[in-house]
Design an enzyme around this catalytic site. Structure first.
Site, PDB file in Angstrom:
ATOM      1  N   LYS A 121       0.819  -1.217   0.000  1.00 28.36           N
ATOM      2  CA  LYS A 121       0.000   0.000   0.000  1.00 28.36           C
ATOM      3  C   LYS A 121       0.852   1.266   0.000  1.00 28.36           C
ATOM      4  CE  LYS A 121      -2.262  -1.185   3.775  1.00 28.36           C
ATOM      5  NZ  LYS A 121      -1.912  -2.605   3.949  1.00 28.36           N
ATOM      6  N   THR A 122       1.819   1.314   0.905  1.00 31.80           N
ATOM      7  CA  THR A 122       2.625   2.528   1.040  1.00 31.80           C
ATOM      8  C   THR A 122       3.394   2.821  -0.236  1.00 31.80           C
ATOM      9  OG1 THR A 122       2.848   2.234   3.429  1.00 31.80           O
ATOM     10  CG2 THR A 122       4.493   3.607   2.346  1.00 31.80           C
ATOM     11  N   GLU A 165      -3.527   6.029   1.416  1.00 27.43           N
ATOM     12  CA  GLU A 165      -3.338   4.636   1.799  1.00 27.43           C
ATOM     13  C   GLU A 165      -4.544   4.209   2.626  1.00 27.43           C
ATOM     14  OE1 GLU A 165      -0.061   2.078   4.375  1.00 27.43           O
ATOM     15  OE2 GLU A 165       0.568   3.866   3.263  1.00 27.43           O
TER      16      GLU A 165
END
Length: 463
Positions: A121-122, A165
């Site tokens: 995600k990051t 995110e």
């Protein structure tokens, strides 16, 4: 273009303001003109960055840190109910707002892209933030890690796009209503909150249902969990764009060619081949970039403009971040703490390292995760030439009887790995110095404070 302050958030107080998610929201609110205040357990560079934006940051938690005229108190799921500032908020009748609700409010009136998945995600959120910025689109963004450039985890931009995110760990991603949702993968994790894969799927289905009517879901065609989710959400009022190496992928990855610490990626999108560079190593990072590409195209950004802009992304702190080199040994920091992430990062480093040895300093994160996935963590460490394993970093959890790093060490040794247990972090630099040779790569790996060891290892190697 960007809206102003959400209602009741002109004087917010953040409990745990230094956290990755919390600090990002605080920064955006400060940049929008809010009178931001908060507290954190310890001093940090993040606290200083917030003060530079005009925020008041207290160190330590105490009832008196909460101003009587605060408009709301923002908390994350990690804040315990006995926190003195939370108790003071109840006495004063100050509304308590969850971090996810605050972030959702910041997205109102914009075109949100929400990036979800068990892993990546990051990185994917960061790739979008950097590439859209490189194109002059001035996005707002909130990320769970600090970018190498422009050096922040959040920014209030002047454009219409907001990249965020979306965290599934506590189901907080159910609060968002994105125009484009990305699901990178779906696996069982966060065992304190999810008891089964069915619960995970149900949670991700709820996230997909939050996509605005006529919006787009960008989802992996390769990952089995993502494919199952695609089957489960069939028939929803959402356009589905799949990506990956599978033959049936809508955006198909033809090749990922390693080029040192970069990759050259070729995809087929709308019937046309497109080749671009990803400035970080590893097939999984290349796939993250393709997901970002597909999401940007879904918002109407031309692929031929976005693809080269993705090369502007040079990394996120703790995601295979080079900390330095001493005595011919490179020290690299990895946030990997789930077996899938550990395997992906070790395979990426193996591809980039050539004949160099890979040494790992691994710190398990959470007792519950170690209890459920300790065997798989040990098997992942067999991809390294040698490993040092620390005690479990508890974070928000209390110990579980019988759950220790020995679960990982035993599994690693059963898989043929060379593993050394080290119980005191202060002993790690000397242990690594005794193992490392010129040309080796050392990875500090885990989601806890193992990241702090990089400079100490470099100092020890220098001496």
């Amino acid at each position: 273009m960007a809206p102003g302050l959400p209602p009741a958030m002109d004087r917010p107080h953040f409990i745990g303001i230094g956290g990755a998610g919390m600090s990002g929201i605080a920064k955006i609110l400060a940049q929008r003109g809010a009178g931001v205040a908060g507290s954190d357990a310890k001093e940090s560079a993040t606290a200083e960055a917030l003060r530079a934006l005009g925020a008041t940051v207290h160190i330590g938690h105490a009832a008196e840190h909460l101003a009587d005229d605060a408009s709301c108190v923002v908390v994350s799921s990690a804040i315990r109910q006995d926190n003195p500032e939370l108790a003071r908020a109840a006495e004063l009748g100050i509304p308590v707002v969850h971090r996810s609700d605050a972030l959702a409010a910041l997205m109102t009136g914009l075109r949100p892209i929400a990036v979800a998945g068990t892993h990546g995600k990051t990185t994917t959120t960061s790739m979008l933030a950097v590439s859209l910025s490189a194109l002059g689109l001035s996005p707002s963004y909130a990320i769970g890690g600090d970018l190498d450039a422009p050096g922040s985890n959040a920014l209030h931009g002047e454009g219409e796009i907001f990249v965020a995110e979306a965290d599934e760990s506590d189901r907080s991603f159910h609060k968002y209503a994105p125009e484009v949702a990305i699901v990178l993968n779906v696996e069982l994790d966060h065992h304190a909150n999810y008891a089964s894969m069915d619960e995970i799927y149900e949670s991700f289905e709820t996230f997909v249902d939050r996509v605005t009517p006529g919006g787009t879901l960008v989802i992996s065609a390769d990952h089995e969990g993502a494919r199952e989710l695609t089957r489960r959400v069939a028939g929803r009022d959402v356009r589905v764009v799949t990506y990956g190496e599978s033959q049936d992928a809508g955006v198909r990855v033809l090749s990922v060619v390693p080029q040192g610490l970069k990759s050259e990626v070729t995809v087929v999108l709308d019937g046309e081949e497109l080749t671009f560079t990803v400035s970080v190593p590893g097939r999984h990072y290349a796939h993250n970039a393709v997901a970002a590409l597909a999401a940007g195209v879904a918002l109407g950004i031309p692929a031929e403009e976005l693809a080269p802009a993705l090369a502007a992304y040079t990394g996120v702190k703790r995601r295979l971040q080079l900390k330095g080199e001493a005595a011919g040994v490179q020290v690299i920091d990895s946030y990997a703490h789930h077996p899938t992430e550990m395997t992906a990062d070790l395979e990426a480093m193996r591809a980039a390292a050539g004949d160099s040895r890979i040494l790992v300093v691994f710190q398990p994160h959470l007792f519950s995760r170690t209890q459920e996935l300790g065997k798989e963590m040990g098997q992942a460490l067999s991809l390294a030439d040698a490993s040092v394993v620390l005690d479990i970093y508890p974070a928000r959890e209390d110990p579980i009887p019988g759950v220790t790093s020995e679960l990982i060490i035993d599994a690693a040794r059963a898989a043929g790995a060379d593993v050394t247990p080290v119980h005191d972090k202060a002993d790690v630099p000397s242990a690594i110095a005794g193992m490392a040779k010129p040309g080796d790569l050392v990875l500090t790996m885990g989601a806890g404070d193992v990241t702090d060891l990089g400079p100490h290892i470099l100092d020890r190697l220098s001496n």
